[in-house]
Motif scaffolding. Sequence first.
Motif, short mmCIF file in Angstrom:
data_model
loop_
_atom_site.label_atom_id
_atom_site.label_comp_id
_atom_site.label_asym_id
_atom_site.label_seq_id
_atom_site.Cartn_x
_atom_site.Cartn_y
_atom_site.Cartn_z
N GLN A 1 -7.11 4.77 -11.11
CA GLN A 1 -8.32 4.58 -10.31
C GLN A 1 -9.05 5.91 -10.19
O GLN A 1 -8.42 6.97 -10.11
N MET B 1 0.85 -1.19 0.00
CA MET B 1 0.00 0.00 0.00
C MET B 1 0.89 1.24 0.00
O MET B 1 2.01 1.23 0.50
N TYR B 2 0.35 2.30 -0.54
CA TYR B 2 1.07 3.56 -0.69
C TYR B 2 0.30 4.63 0.08
O TYR B 2 -0.90 4.81 -0.14
N ASN C 1 4.91 1.11 -9.52
CA ASN C 1 4.61 1.23 -8.08
C ASN C 1 4.88 2.61 -7.51
O ASN C 1 4.94 2.79 -6.29
N SER D 1 -0.97 -1.39 -7.21
CA SER D 1 -1.07 -2.46 -8.20
C SER D 1 -2.12 -2.17 -9.28
O SER D 1 -2.15 -2.83 -10.31
N LEU E 1 -4.50 5.66 2.09
CA LEU E 1 -3.75 4.50 1.62
C LEU E 1 -4.30 4.09 0.26
O LEU E 1 -5.51 3.95 0.09
N MET E 2 -3.39 3.93 -0.72
CA MET E 2 -3.80 3.58 -2.07
C MET E 2 -3.06 2.33 -2.52
O MET E 2 -1.95 2.05 -2.07
N ASP E 3 -3.68 1.59 -3.42
CA ASP E 3 -3.13 0.34 -3.94
C ASP E 3 -2.38 0.62 -5.24
O ASP E 3 -3.00 0.90 -6.27
#
Length: 60
Positions: free
Chosen positions: A26, A1-2, A48, A22, A18-20
Motif C-alpha cells: 500500500q 488490523m496491525y 500477515n 490483508s 492501524l494498517m490492514d
Amino acid sequence: MYEHFFQCPYCWAEISMLMDPSVSKQTYIEDCEVCCNPIEIQTQFENNGLTGFQAAEIGQ
C-alpha cells in the motif's frame, strides 16, 4: 488490523497507525495526528506480518 509505531518525519513525535495486513502493498497519505503535516506511508505485508514500512515527508 496491525498497529505500528513510528516517528513523524516532520515533528519527530511518536505516533501509531492501524494498517490492514490483508493488502500486501500500500501507498497512501496520512496526516500526522500531532502536527497535521501530510506523511506518505508505504507498507508491505507478507503472511500477515509487516515486512516493509516507510514514512516520508511530502515535498511541498
